[in-house]
Structure formats: C-alpha cells, structure tokens
Design an enzyme around this catalytic site. Structure first.
Site, PDB file in Angstrom:
ATOM      1  N   TYR A  51       0.832  -1.212   0.000  1.00 41.43           N
ATOM      2  CA  TYR A  51       0.000   0.000   0.000  1.00 41.43           C
ATOM      3  C   TYR A  51       0.864   1.259   0.000  1.00 41.43           C
ATOM      4  O   TYR A  51       0.353   2.356  -0.268  1.00 41.43           O
ATOM      5  CB  TYR A  51      -0.957   0.052   1.203  1.00 41.43           C
ATOM      6  CG  TYR A  51      -1.940  -1.104   1.320  1.00 41.43           C
ATOM      7  CD1 TYR A  51      -2.117  -2.019   0.284  1.00 41.43           C
ATOM      8  CD2 TYR A  51      -2.688  -1.280   2.473  1.00 41.43           C
ATOM      9  CE1 TYR A  51      -3.000  -3.083   0.411  1.00 41.43           C
ATOM     10  CE2 TYR A  51      -3.582  -2.339   2.601  1.00 41.43           C
ATOM     11  CZ  TYR A  51      -3.729  -3.241   1.570  1.00 41.43           C
ATOM     12  OH  TYR A  51      -4.612  -4.295   1.701  1.00 41.43           O
ATOM     13  N   LYS A  76       1.475  -6.502   5.842  1.00 42.58           N
ATOM     14  CA  LYS A  76       1.525  -7.713   5.002  1.00 42.58           C
ATOM     15  C   LYS A  76       2.768  -7.688   4.131  1.00 42.58           C
ATOM     16  O   LYS A  76       3.159  -6.611   3.635  1.00 42.58           O
ATOM     17  CB  LYS A  76       0.283  -7.786   4.092  1.00 42.58           C
ATOM     18  CG  LYS A  76      -1.026  -7.421   4.784  1.00 42.58           C
ATOM     19  CD  LYS A  76      -2.244  -7.621   3.897  1.00 42.58           C
ATOM     20  CE  LYS A  76      -3.485  -7.021   4.533  1.00 42.58           C
ATOM     21  NZ  LYS A  76      -3.642  -5.570   4.306  1.00 42.58           N
TER      22      LYS A  76
HETATM   23  N1  LIG Z   1      -5.610  -8.647   1.592  1.00 48.17           N
HETATM   24  C1  LIG Z   1      -6.031  -8.144   0.465  1.00 48.17           C
HETATM   25  O1  LIG Z   1      -5.683  -8.634  -0.626  1.00 48.17           O
HETATM   26  C2  LIG Z   1      -6.931  -6.950   0.477  1.00 48.17           C
HETATM   27  C3  LIG Z   1      -7.565  -6.516  -0.696  1.00 48.17           C
HETATM   28  C4  LIG Z   1      -8.418  -5.410  -0.638  1.00 48.17           C
HETATM   29  C5  LIG Z   1      -8.615  -4.765   0.585  1.00 48.17           C
HETATM   30  N2  LIG Z   1      -7.960  -5.195   1.721  1.00 48.17           N
HETATM   31  C6  LIG Z   1      -8.136  -4.527   3.026  1.00 48.17           C
HETATM   32  O2  LIG Z   1      -9.533  -4.337   3.269  1.00 48.17           O
HETATM   33  C7  LIG Z   1      -9.783  -2.938   3.479  1.00 48.17           C
HETATM   34  C8  LIG Z   1     -11.171  -2.570   3.014  1.00 48.17           C
HETATM   35  O3  LIG Z   1     -11.364  -2.933   1.653  1.00 48.17           O
HETATM   36  P1  LIG Z   1     -11.459  -1.882   0.447  1.00 48.17           P
HETATM   37  O4  LIG Z   1     -10.733  -0.660   0.820  1.00 48.17           O
HETATM   38  O5  LIG Z   1     -11.052  -2.571  -0.804  1.00 48.17           O
HETATM   39  O6  LIG Z   1     -13.014  -1.623   0.282  1.00 48.17           O
HETATM   40  P2  LIG Z   1     -14.258  -1.280   1.212  1.00 48.17           P
HETATM   41  O7  LIG Z   1     -13.844  -0.974   2.600  1.00 48.17           O
HETATM   42  O8  LIG Z   1     -15.284  -2.341   0.962  1.00 48.17           O
HETATM   43  O9  LIG Z   1     -14.824   0.043   0.510  1.00 48.17           O
HETATM   44  C9  LIG Z   1     -14.111   1.252   0.455  1.00 48.17           C
HETATM   45  C10 LIG Z   1     -14.833   2.208  -0.496  1.00 48.17           C
HETATM   46  O10 LIG Z   1     -16.168   2.428  -0.042  1.00 48.17           O
HETATM   47  C11 LIG Z   1     -16.366   3.801   0.222  1.00 48.17           C
HETATM   48  N3  LIG Z   1     -17.091   3.875   1.504  1.00 48.17           N
HETATM   49  C12 LIG Z   1     -16.594   3.604   2.749  1.00 48.17           C
HETATM   50  N4  LIG Z   1     -17.549   3.741   3.680  1.00 48.17           N
HETATM   51  C13 LIG Z   1     -18.679   4.090   3.027  1.00 48.17           C
HETATM   52  C14 LIG Z   1     -19.992   4.388   3.461  1.00 48.17           C
HETATM   53  N5  LIG Z   1     -20.320   4.335   4.755  1.00 48.17           N
HETATM   54  N6  LIG Z   1     -20.921   4.728   2.508  1.00 48.17           N
HETATM   55  C15 LIG Z   1     -20.581   4.775   1.211  1.00 48.17           C
HETATM   56  N7  LIG Z   1     -19.349   4.505   0.737  1.00 48.17           N
HETATM   57  C16 LIG Z   1     -18.399   4.174   1.631  1.00 48.17           C
HETATM   58  C17 LIG Z   1     -14.990   4.442   0.307  1.00 48.17           C
HETATM   59  O11 LIG Z   1     -15.024   5.772  -0.200  1.00 48.17           O
HETATM   60  P3  LIG Z   1     -14.245   7.035   0.457  1.00 48.17           P
HETATM   61  O12 LIG Z   1     -12.889   6.556   0.930  1.00 48.17           O
HETATM   62  O13 LIG Z   1     -14.163   7.982  -0.698  1.00 48.17           O
HETATM   63  O14 LIG Z   1     -15.091   7.540   1.586  1.00 48.17           O
HETATM   64  C18 LIG Z   1     -14.181   3.546  -0.629  1.00 48.17           C
HETATM   65  O15 LIG Z   1     -14.358   3.951  -1.973  1.00 48.17           O
HETATM   66  C19 LIG Z   1      -8.648  -2.257   2.677  1.00 48.17           C
HETATM   67  O16 LIG Z   1      -8.493  -0.905   2.997  1.00 48.17           O
HETATM   68  C20 LIG Z   1      -7.487  -3.140   3.069  1.00 48.17           C
HETATM   69  O17 LIG Z   1      -7.046  -2.827   4.378  1.00 48.17           O
HETATM   70  C21 LIG Z   1      -7.136  -6.277   1.663  1.00 48.17           C
END
Ligand SMILES: NC(=O)c1ccc[n+]([C@@H]2O[C@H](COP(=O)([O-])OP(=O)(O)OC[C@H]3O[C@@H](n4cnc5c(N)ncnc54)[C@H](OP(=O)(O)O)[C@@H]3O)[C@@H](O)[C@H]2O)c1
Length: 282
Positions: A51, A76
C-alpha cells in the site's frame, strides 16, 4: 467504553473485530485519515507493504498520543519478497517504516502459487521466525484457498491466526470461511462493502430502511454477526463515523439470511483469483 468486541485468535492474542483499512489511501492523505479514525475510536489499522503508506500509519499512531499497546497494527509481506531472505529484510523495513518494534499481525499478502516455484511454505517459515522473536505477535495469511491452507497444515507447525479474504454479500466465500472455522483460523473480510458495490442493492436498502441505519452499517453489521473481522476504508470522516456506529442494533435471523442469499458465487468476486494472481511489484 469502546464498543468494538475483541476476537480471541488461536494463539491467545486478541484483535478488535472492527478496524480501519488503508488500501488505496494516498501516502499524503494517510496520516490525517488514520489520525481521524483513531479519534473516532478505531483501535485497529490494516496496512501492507504494497500500500506504500506504512510510514504514515506509524506517524498517525505516534501523533495520537495513544499507548502502543492500545492500537492493533497489521501489515503484510509484499508479493516481491516471498524468498525467506527477502522476507526477513522486508519485515525489518516494515518495522522501521512504521517506527514500531513489533506489529500485532503480519500476513503473507497473496499465496502466488504460480510464481516461481510457488513456495509459500518457506515464506511461512520466515513468518514463524518473526512470531518466535516477538516482533510479530501473531502471524497469518491472506487470500489463501483451502488447498493452500492444507499445504501449510501438512508442512509446517503453525496454524495461521487469520486468513484475510474477499468477503461481502455478493461473494460470501463460505467454503474458505468454513475451513477457517473448522481449523481455528479467524476470517478477516476484505472489501467488506465491495468498495461500495453492494450499497444500492434493493434487499440491503430495504433492510437498512427498516433498521433506521445506512446500507453500509447494515452490511458491516452482517459481517460482525457472522463473526468475521472487518476494516472498511474511507477517507471521508462522516463515513468513518458511520462505519464505526454499528454496535447499537441487531439484524434478525431473516435479515441475516436474506443478505447471505445475495451471494453470486464466483461471479460476485471483485478482486483477482488467488489461484492465478501473479502480480509481483517491480
Ligand atoms: N488482503 C487483500 O488482498 C486486500 C484486498 C483489498 C482490501 N484489503 C483490506 O480491506 C480494506 C477494506 O477494503 P477496500 O478498501 O477494498 O473496500 P471497502 O472498505 O469495501 O470500501 C471502500 C470504499 O467504499 C467507500 N465507503 C466507505 N464507507 C462508506 C460508506 N459508509 N458509505 C458509502 N461509501 C463508503 C470508500 O469511499 P471514500 O474513501 O471515498 O469515503 C471507498 O471507496 C482495505 O483498505 C485493506 O485494508 C485487503
């Protein structure tokens, strides 16, 4: 009183069930976002070498004035460093970038079974060393399929404390979750709201309206009641607060079932498939 429950891992350590994810937060925005999350009450931050924002996560934790022991920090291993000697150096860099002398949890980010000789077993043995010397309190994996977990079980001594995998209502990933439940491996659900992709689903908006909550709160609550660990990402302070306010209501059994019923199987997967994902940063 912090409302977030703790989950006990298979090594006896505990992890807050709700945390804050920092994937796709620009390094320049990370310290502010993590600082805000800590003010709201989040005590668990999920970052990764890939990241590119570990230094800024560490900066925010120091600036918060919180005791180190009060914040659970996960990072990670980069896909570039599966070779054990590389993994040791990369882990040293993670600690120095974070400015910490230990992390709470360190994960193999992807199994990469098709890269090189596909040997994530010796990578895992390097992580066992980091746990052994106390610099990672717990160790785990991410994006491991059942066959990858079975290989670790037959060739190594440590069962991963967690498996961090894609899980949300359109991709419930229940076979891998089920294997984890049977073997004491906690599931961490990444992209818990499918990066926003499930929030306009009519079933979810209907249940949200009935509960007087937002769609994101309903989906995060569904994960919590399934027992998974989640860390939604947001750079929007009002959403960070919204995502934290999920401990004052409950979904009933039929709401839970309806949301689980939205599963689309493999069609619902939004990220790469762990069996074939082979990205190695240059
Ligand atoms: N191990 C892996 O391979 C892997 C892969 C992907 C993710 N991850 C981890 O999982 C975490 C979360 O996953 P993610 O970041 O992919 O996606 P997520 O948390 O499912 O969604 C994030 C997105 O949703 C929006 N959002 C957040 N809260 C919201 C709400 N209450 N209402 C409407 N929209 C909202 C955010 O926009 P804004 O930021 O513009 O508010 C952002 O665009 C990551 O940050 C990471 O730590 C791990």
């Amino acid at each position: 009183m912090n409302p977030v429950p703790n989950i006990t891992l298979n090594d006896g350590n505990t992890i807050p069930q709700l945390g804050f994810g920092v994937f796709q937060i620009e390094p320049g925005d990370t310290a502010e976002a993590v600082g805000r999350a800590l003010e709201i009450g989040y005590r668990h931050v999920d970052t990764a070498e890939m990241y590119g924002n570990e230094a800024e996560v560490g900066e925010a934790i120091r600036a918060s004035g919180l005791d180190r022991g009060d914040v659970f920090v996960t990072s990670k291993l980069s896909n570039a460093f599966h070779d054990p000697e590389d993994a040791r150096k990369a882990f040293d860099t993670t600690l120095s970038d974070l400015g910490l002398d230990y992390v709470d949890l360190f994960l193999i980010h992807w199994p990469l079974p098709t890269v090189g000789n596909g040997d994530f077993v010796s990578t895992w043995k390097a992580l066992e060393e980091f746990k052994g010397d106390g610099r990672s309190r717990s160790i785990g994996v991410s994006n491991f399929q059942i066959e990858h977990l079975e290989r670790l079980a037959s060739e190594t001594d440590t069962v991963p404390a967690v498996n961090q995998i894609e899980v949300h209502p359109y991709f419930t990933n229940d076979a891998v979750r089920g294997y984890g439940q049977e073997h004491g491996i906690a599931t961490e659900a990444w992209s818990p709201i499918a990066q926003g992709g499930v929030l306009e689903d009519p079933t979810i908006t209907r249940i949200a309206e009935k509960a007087g909550k937002t769609p994101a709160q309903v989906v995060l609550r569904w994960h919590i009641q399934r027992g998974d660990i989640v860390f939604p990402k947001s750079v929007t302070p009002s959403r960070m607060e919204e995502n934290f306010a999920i401990f004052d209501f409950e979904l009933d059994a039929s709401d839970m079932e309806e949301i689980t019923g939205l599963d689309r199987g493999e069609d619902g997967r939004t990220g790469p498939h762990p069996d074939t994902f082979a990205h190695v940063p240059g």
